[in-house]
Write a protein that holds these residues in place. Sequence first.
Motif, PDB file in Angstrom:
ATOM      1  N   ASN A  53       0.714  -1.000   0.443  1.00  0.00           N
ATOM      2  CA  ASN A  53       0.288   0.186   0.341  1.00  0.00           C
ATOM      3  C   ASN A  53       0.647   1.322  -0.122  1.00  0.00           C
ATOM      4  O   ASN A  53       1.688   0.886   0.721  1.00  0.00           O
ATOM      5  CB  ASN A  53      -1.147   0.322   1.415  1.00  0.00           C
ATOM      6  N   PHE A  54       0.391   2.386  -0.387  1.00  0.00           N
ATOM      7  CA  PHE A  54       0.886   3.395  -0.898  1.00  0.00           C
ATOM      8  C   PHE A  54       0.482   5.153  -0.740  1.00  0.00           C
ATOM      9  O   PHE A  54      -0.855   4.475  -1.164  1.00  0.00           O
ATOM     10  CB  PHE A  54       1.409   3.765  -2.534  1.00  0.00           C
ATOM     11  N   LEU A  55       0.693   5.837   0.103  1.00  0.00           N
ATOM     12  CA  LEU A  55       0.030   7.086   0.212  1.00  0.00           C
ATOM     13  C   LEU A  55       0.734   8.269  -0.309  1.00  0.00           C
ATOM     14  O   LEU A  55       2.120   8.286  -0.823  1.00  0.00           O
ATOM     15  CB  LEU A  55      -0.493   7.968   1.994  1.00  0.00           C
ATOM     16  N   MET A  70      -4.661  10.399  -2.247  1.00  0.00           N
ATOM     17  CA  MET A  70      -5.008   8.916  -3.076  1.00  0.00           C
ATOM     18  C   MET A  70      -4.074   7.662  -1.977  1.00  0.00           C
ATOM     19  O   MET A  70      -2.598   8.161  -1.642  1.00  0.00           O
ATOM     20  CB  MET A  70      -4.470   8.894  -4.346  1.00  0.00           C
ATOM     21  N   LEU A  71      -4.305   6.545  -1.602  1.00  0.00           N
ATOM     22  CA  LEU A  71      -4.239   5.153  -1.403  1.00  0.00           C
ATOM     23  C   LEU A  71      -4.436   4.176  -1.875  1.00  0.00           C
ATOM     24  O   LEU A  71      -5.495   4.254  -3.055  1.00  0.00           O
ATOM     25  CB  LEU A  71      -5.209   5.416  -0.200  1.00  0.00           C
ATOM     26  N   ILE A  86      -8.966  10.390  -1.832  1.00  0.00           N
ATOM     27  CA  ILE A  86      -9.709  11.418  -0.784  1.00  0.00           C
ATOM     28  C   ILE A  86      -9.921  12.091  -0.659  1.00  0.00           C
ATOM     29  O   ILE A  86      -9.083  12.906  -1.691  1.00  0.00           O
ATOM     30  CB  ILE A  86      -8.643  10.688   0.507  1.00  0.00           C
ATOM     31  N   PRO A  87     -11.248  12.595  -0.996  1.00  0.00           N
ATOM     32  CA  PRO A  87     -11.177  14.597  -1.327  1.00  0.00           C
ATOM     33  C   PRO A  87     -10.510  15.360  -0.374  1.00  0.00           C
ATOM     34  O   PRO A  87     -10.759  15.240   0.389  1.00  0.00           O
ATOM     35  CB  PRO A  87     -13.137  13.826  -0.968  1.00  0.00           C
ATOM     36  N   ARG A  88     -10.929  16.749  -0.689  1.00  0.00           N
ATOM     37  CA  ARG A  88      -9.351  16.974  -0.225  1.00  0.00           C
ATOM     38  C   ARG A  88      -9.957  18.515   1.311  1.00  0.00           C
ATOM     39  O   ARG A  88     -10.309  18.129   1.878  1.00  0.00           O
ATOM     40  CB  ARG A  88      -9.511  18.179  -1.227  1.00  0.00           C
ATOM     41  N   LEU A 273     -11.239   4.420  -7.446  1.00  0.00           N
ATOM     42  CA  LEU A 273     -12.813   4.886  -6.946  1.00  0.00           C
ATOM     43  C   LEU A 273     -12.095   6.215  -5.896  1.00  0.00           C
ATOM     44  O   LEU A 273     -11.024   6.830  -5.601  1.00  0.00           O
ATOM     45  CB  LEU A 273     -13.222   3.841  -6.280  1.00  0.00           C
ATOM     46  N   THR A 274     -12.831   6.959  -5.909  1.00  0.00           N
ATOM     47  CA  THR A 274     -13.271   7.900  -5.218  1.00  0.00           C
ATOM     48  C   THR A 274     -14.070   7.516  -3.226  1.00  0.00           C
ATOM     49  O   THR A 274     -15.030   6.347  -3.988  1.00  0.00           O
ATOM     50  CB  THR A 274     -14.332   8.657  -5.510  1.00  0.00           C
TER      51      THR A 274
END
Length: 358
Positions: A53-55, A70-71, A86-88, A273-274
């Motif tokens: 997994n990355f951020l 983003m994940l 991920i919405p701001r 996906l959001t």
Amino acid sequence: MKKTALRIISVIAALAAVFTFASCGAKNTDKEQDTSDNGSGSNTGSHSESHYNFLVLGHDRAANLTDVIMLISYDTDGGELTIMQIPRDTFIDYGGNNYKINSVYSHMYNAAKESGKKDIETVAARDFASILEKSLCMKIHYATVMDLDGFEEIVDAVGGVDMYVPYDMYYQDIEQGLYINLKEGQQKLDGSKAEQFVRFRSGYAMADIARGDAQKLFMTAFIESVKNNISVSTLSSLASSVLQYVDTELSAEDIVYFGKSALNISLDKVTMLTMPGRAVTGSPYYVMNRAAVLEIIGKYYNIYDFEITDSIFDKEEIYCNTTSSDLESAYREPKENANESTHTGSDISENSIDIKLK
């Protein structure tokens, strides 16, 4: 159009980085021992050796607001890549105060700077990642910070991006020096035109959420361009370009080494996906849907040999404002009520996404 619109462009640089180093875990053949409790109170669980997994954060240099969060999950065995935006404006309780999630990195950055830490951006990204690890019950192997500079050069480095622009796009802001003038139709976007596309949002009915879908369109086209135009032999030059705008532990040699497998990812195994949730009327916040996000973490991001249950997920409820009935209701409502935008890369390539205009 707000100045913060510029930050969206870092997502494209992020994809370049992901596409070249997403398989970084493959080099490590030893089973890692997790060092975070992931909200469960235990750090003894074993986990997959092929799931990473990355951020990825994209920020401006003026205020360090990360409007791109983003994940990213990469399963090296199955060749499956998942990108959750991920919405701001997502609500988060940080340090007992209410914030939009895009401001958290800035606080981390300032704290690292004041304490005299080296590699401030990397330290801040890791501190941000630690919050997500604990609250979302997931392991983040690598946190990466993207610089906004050089976006045009990165797009040009892959030979431009072939894509269908779904609408005429026109906007100008003389103060910002921003001029957007794109016509509907299939075309090759060079760096300058690509920047215009990803900065446009003024005509979308759903504003930033819709712009997130526009990101998906561009990311899909960008991935296709990378696959078509970049080979193992040209990875080195691309890696050098990307590294100018990325704070990461990996060297150019590492990126070339790991990029060989990432270039083989099929679009039908790319999921975008959001983060499910919804905006709350009368509030500046987007609130995540607890049940829906828990399901996504379990499906795409859980590397452990145990189930992530409701009892350990977001244990401190930092994504919920219990002092506001409207925000709390949005957080706890059934997952079926959440706004969700999930697409595979192949579906986007074949059918696009219907982004509503005002």
